[in-house]
Design a protein around this motif. Structure first.
Motif, PDB file in Angstrom:
ATOM      1  N   LEU A 282     -10.182 -20.004  -6.755  1.00 53.58           N
ATOM      2  CA  LEU A 282      -9.814 -18.672  -6.249  1.00 53.58           C
ATOM      3  C   LEU A 282     -10.951 -18.513  -5.342  1.00 53.58           C
ATOM      4  N   PRO A 283     -10.678 -18.967  -3.585  1.00 56.04           N
ATOM      5  CA  PRO A 283     -11.480 -19.640  -2.694  1.00 56.04           C
ATOM      6  C   PRO A 283     -13.011 -18.024  -2.393  1.00 56.04           C
ATOM      7  N   VAL A 284     -14.107 -18.784  -1.885  1.00 58.52           N
ATOM      8  CA  VAL A 284     -15.425 -17.878  -1.869  1.00 58.52           C
ATOM      9  C   VAL A 284     -15.136 -16.530  -0.758  1.00 58.52           C
ATOM     10  N   ILE A 285     -14.308 -16.641   0.090  1.00 54.78           N
ATOM     11  CA  ILE A 285     -14.522 -15.097   1.193  1.00 54.78           C
ATOM     12  C   ILE A 285     -13.157 -14.585   0.252  1.00 54.78           C
ATOM     13  N   VAL A 286     -12.567 -14.719  -0.825  1.00 56.27           N
ATOM     14  CA  VAL A 286     -11.643 -13.970  -1.993  1.00 56.27           C
ATOM     15  C   VAL A 286     -12.598 -13.716  -2.351  1.00 56.27           C
ATOM     16  N   ALA A 287     -13.287 -14.170  -3.457  1.00 52.81           N
ATOM     17  CA  ALA A 287     -14.391 -13.867  -3.824  1.00 52.81           C
ATOM     18  C   ALA A 287     -15.456 -12.568  -3.687  1.00 52.81           C
ATOM     19  N   ALA A 288     -15.708 -13.323  -2.423  1.00 51.42           N
ATOM     20  CA  ALA A 288     -16.845 -11.980  -1.678  1.00 51.42           C
ATOM     21  C   ALA A 288     -16.281 -10.688  -1.852  1.00 51.42           C
ATOM     22  N   TYR A 289     -14.774 -11.266  -1.456  1.00 50.51           N
ATOM     23  CA  TYR A 289     -14.844  -9.037  -1.010  1.00 50.51           C
ATOM     24  C   TYR A 289     -14.419  -8.789  -2.244  1.00 50.51           C
ATOM     25  N   VAL A 290     -13.554  -9.470  -3.298  1.00 52.81           N
ATOM     26  CA  VAL A 290     -13.236  -8.222  -4.167  1.00 52.81           C
ATOM     27  C   VAL A 290     -14.790  -8.191  -5.253  1.00 52.81           C
ATOM     28  N   ILE A 291     -15.726  -8.608  -5.201  1.00 47.81           N
ATOM     29  CA  ILE A 291     -16.720  -8.658  -5.981  1.00 47.81           C
ATOM     30  C   ILE A 291     -17.560  -7.254  -4.773  1.00 47.81           C
ATOM     31  N   ALA A 292     -17.500  -7.775  -3.394  1.00 47.96           N
ATOM     32  CA  ALA A 292     -17.990  -6.435  -2.737  1.00 47.96           C
ATOM     33  C   ALA A 292     -16.705  -5.168  -3.186  1.00 47.96           C
ATOM     34  N   VAL A 293     -15.593  -5.011  -3.029  1.00 53.12           N
ATOM     35  CA  VAL A 293     -15.217  -3.863  -3.616  1.00 53.12           C
ATOM     36  C   VAL A 293     -15.589  -3.699  -4.767  1.00 53.12           C
ATOM     37  N   ILE A 294     -15.932  -4.277  -6.317  1.00 53.92           N
ATOM     38  CA  ILE A 294     -16.698  -4.159  -6.959  1.00 53.92           C
ATOM     39  C   ILE A 294     -16.942  -3.039  -7.663  1.00 53.92           C
ATOM     40  N   LEU A 295     -18.423  -3.360  -6.662  1.00 55.54           N
ATOM     41  CA  LEU A 295     -19.633  -2.879  -6.354  1.00 55.54           C
ATOM     42  C   LEU A 295     -19.408  -1.320  -5.717  1.00 55.54           C
ATOM     43  N   ARG A 296     -18.971  -1.420  -4.414  1.00 58.50           N
ATOM     44  CA  ARG A 296     -18.485  -0.109  -3.626  1.00 58.50           C
ATOM     45  C   ARG A 296     -18.095   0.799  -4.199  1.00 58.50           C
ATOM     46  N   VAL A 297     -17.011   0.502  -5.055  1.00 58.48           N
ATOM     47  CA  VAL A 297     -16.180   1.795  -5.639  1.00 58.48           C
ATOM     48  C   VAL A 297     -16.933   2.050  -6.994  1.00 58.48           C
ATOM     49  N   ALA A 298     -17.954   1.444  -7.731  1.00 54.89           N
ATOM     50  CA  ALA A 298     -18.519   1.321  -8.419  1.00 54.89           C
ATOM     51  C   ALA A 298     -19.458   2.481  -8.545  1.00 54.89           C
ATOM     52  N   GLN A 299     -19.768   1.770  -7.327  1.00 56.90           N
ATOM     53  CA  GLN A 299     -21.756   2.390  -7.074  1.00 56.90           C
ATOM     54  C   GLN A 299     -21.641   3.069  -6.060  1.00 56.90           C
ATOM     55  N   GLY A 300     -20.658   3.247  -4.795  1.00 55.11           N
ATOM     56  CA  GLY A 300     -20.722   3.532  -4.076  1.00 55.11           C
ATOM     57  C   GLY A 300     -21.444   3.177  -2.773  1.00 55.11           C
ATOM     58  N   SER A 301     -22.651   2.992  -2.626  1.00 56.87           N
ATOM     59  CA  SER A 301     -23.522   2.769  -1.441  1.00 56.87           C
ATOM     60  C   SER A 301     -22.668   1.359  -0.802  1.00 56.87           C
ATOM     61  N   ALA A 302     -22.251   1.647   0.373  1.00 57.55           N
ATOM     62  CA  ALA A 302     -22.270   0.215   0.587  1.00 57.55           C
ATOM     63  C   ALA A 302     -23.247  -0.647   0.955  1.00 57.55           C
ATOM     64  N   THR A 303     -24.204  -0.159   1.261  1.00 57.37           N
ATOM     65  CA  THR A 303     -25.356  -1.059   1.423  1.00 57.37           C
ATOM     66  C   THR A 303     -25.870  -2.109   0.580  1.00 57.37           C
ATOM     67  N   VAL A 304     -25.567  -1.111  -0.705  1.00 53.20           N
ATOM     68  CA  VAL A 304     -25.750  -2.382  -1.795  1.00 53.20           C
ATOM     69  C   VAL A 304     -24.857  -3.008  -2.487  1.00 53.20           C
ATOM     70  N   ALA A 305     -23.459  -2.717  -2.165  1.00 55.57           N
ATOM     71  CA  ALA A 305     -22.503  -3.069  -2.525  1.00 55.57           C
ATOM     72  C   ALA A 305     -22.562  -5.133  -1.145  1.00 55.57           C
ATOM     73  N   LEU A 306     -22.871  -4.815   0.124  1.00 56.57           N
ATOM     74  CA  LEU A 306     -23.074  -5.112   0.567  1.00 56.57           C
ATOM     75  C   LEU A 306     -24.117  -6.701  -0.005  1.00 56.57           C
ATOM     76  N   VAL A 307     -25.689  -6.111   0.268  1.00 59.59           N
ATOM     77  CA  VAL A 307     -26.330  -7.375  -0.122  1.00 59.59           C
ATOM     78  C   VAL A 307     -26.557  -7.424  -1.527  1.00 59.59           C
ATOM     79  N   THR A 308     -25.732  -6.661  -2.070  1.00 61.80           N
ATOM     80  CA  THR A 308     -25.336  -7.579  -3.350  1.00 61.80           C
ATOM     81  C   THR A 308     -24.444  -8.707  -3.705  1.00 61.80           C
TER      82      THR A 308
END
Length: 459
Positions: free
Chosen positions: A352-378
């Motif tokens: 799994l390429p790092v760029i895909v993993a980074a995107y997927v993790i950010a998507v999961i965090l965004r949908v789950a908790q709402g804050s774009a900033t928290v999703a991005l920095v996490t």
């Protein structure tokens, strides 16, 4: 700092990382704990669980927090001040009016969106949207028969695109810092990708939903001329203020390119002076100082009144700044624990390429908790060690940074404050907001990732 050796294997370390993210989400979503406190608590618990020596935990956490804020706080604070000066001076309305006149009535949605893109460079999403809404409402009443979405969605999407992808906004600045990306290149690529992403996800989508859903203009504001300065700046002045920090930062990027190519010497005094002026905090400081004179003093505002205007810009960004620093702390703990190396190895094994993993993790965090900033920095804090451990080019690191930013904006819904801001200000119910704004955010995310992936593959 004292050295130590991690004895846990990849499996336990990845389990700790998964548990840390799950705990963060539970605390933020279920127990409504503030993201700043949650990130600090989870960082400390992760450090204990990963076996970092107790005498190193606080030093690691504090140094990571301070290291992130060292540059991020300056950029966010100065960017907020510049945006406030543009807003307070009446420059926002002048610029929007001029663009509508230049593009004509039929292209008014495009003109308002373009104005929002330009204003969105220094002005944060919520502040920019509130500034533009009275203008949007006035144009919608005059030109659109009272259908607010036709004009509102393109403008709101423009602010969102700039807020997500372009420094000095806190999300991309934090991701740039955590990944160690070149800020000038992130800014350049972010600006290049902003227009096509907005054109499809904002302008074209706005025209579609503006035709399908007819929402009357809410009675939230009075006349667009109310509370506007009697002597606003000229359009050229406003544009110059917005372009000044870009020019200075691009100057520094160009000098770095010439130095790397061997054209100029880094030891030359003129090179060092111009490079210092082009450093992002210095460029924004110069822009704010110029703006206080051009948009403040020359218009008759000075002394305490001008100081209060600038001071009022800092309060709203304090929470974002601290959350960003806490996200850097979380990332620092993950790096120190060796979780990043374990994640990098696991991703390699999965193919799994790092760029895909980074995107997927950010998507999961965004949908789950709402804050774009928290999703991005996490997500950036989690993936930064994996990026550092890989052999990636400067442009590939920039692409990973922007891909993570793209993931952090995916499908904002009822747990996102921006969802309620857009829906309520434009007079939409929850169902309509989901059909219009949530889909727009998903389109923006996917298109942004596609552009970032193309950059990653090409460079």
């Amino acid at each position: 700092m004292e050295e130590w050796t991690q004895t846990l294997g990849a499996g336990p370390l990845l389990g700790i990382a998964a548990a840390a993210i799950a705990l963060l989400l539970v605390l933020v979503i279920k127990f409504k704990m503030h993201a700043f406190l949650t990130l600090i608590l989870v960082s400390l618990l992760t450090a204990f669980a990963a076996g970092i020596p107790t005498n190193l935990i606080v030093d690691t956490a504090v140094s990571s927090f301070g290291g992130t804020l060292g540059s991020v706080a300056l950029l966010i604070g100065l960017g907020a001040m510049l945006g406030k000066m543009v807003e307070h001076s009446g420059g926002a309305k002048v610029l929007a009016d001029k663009l509508v006149d230049a593009f004509g009535h039929r292209r008014a949605p495009f003109a308002l969106g373009l104005a929002s893109l330009i204003m969105g460079f220094p002005i944060f999403f919520d502040a920019g949207l509130v500034v533009m809404l009275p203008i949007i409402f006035a144009v919608a009443r005059r030109l659109g028969g009272g259908n607010v979405l036709l004009y509102g969605i393109p403008a709101a999407a423009a602010f969102s695109v700039m807020h997500v992808f372009v420094p000095p906004h806190p999300g991309p600045v934090a991701a740039t810092e955590l990944y160690g990306a070149n800020l000038g290149l992130v800014l350049l690529v972010g600006l290049v990708m902003a227009f096509p992403v907005w054109y499809v996800s904002g302008y074209l989508w706005g025209k579609r939903v503006g035709t399908k859903y007819v929402i009357p203009v809410p009675a939230l504001f009075g006349s667009v001329d109310e509370d506007q300065p009697k002597n606003p700046p000229r359009v050229g002045t406003v544009i110059a203020m917005l372009l000044l920090p870009l020019v200075l930062i691009f100057l520094n990027t160009g000098l770095d390119f010439l130095r790397a190519a061997g054209v100029v010497s880094a030891d030359a005094t003129w090179f060092q002076v111009l490079s210092a002026l082009g450093e992002s905090p210095v460029a924004l400081l110069i822009s704010v100082l110029v703006a206080t004179v051009v948009l403040g003093t020359r218009r008759g505002e000075n002394g305490t009144a001008l100081e209060k205007v600038l001071d009022s810009s800092l309060g709203p960004v304090a929470s974002v700044t601290l959350i960003t620093g806490a996200g850097g702390m979380f990332g620092g703990i993950l790096r120190a624990s060796g979780i990043g190396d374990a994640l990098a190895n696991s991703l390699d094994n999965l193919g799994l390429p790092v760029i895909v993993a980074a995107y997927v993790i950010a998507v999961i965090l965004r949908v789950a908790q709402g804050s774009a900033t928290v999703a991005l920095v996490t997500a950036a804090g989690l993936m930064a060690p994996a990026v550092a451990a890989g052999d990636y080019s400067v442009m590939q690191i920039v692409a990973v940074t922007l891909a993570t930013a793209a993931g952090s904006v995916f499908a904002g819904h009822v747990n996102d404050s921006g969802f309620w801001l857009v829906g309520r200000l434009m007079g939409m119910d929850v169902k309509t907001t989901l059909k219009t704004w949530t889909v727009q955010q998903a389109l923006e995310s996917v298109l942004g990732f596609a552009v970032a992936l193309a950059v990653f593959l090409i460079f």
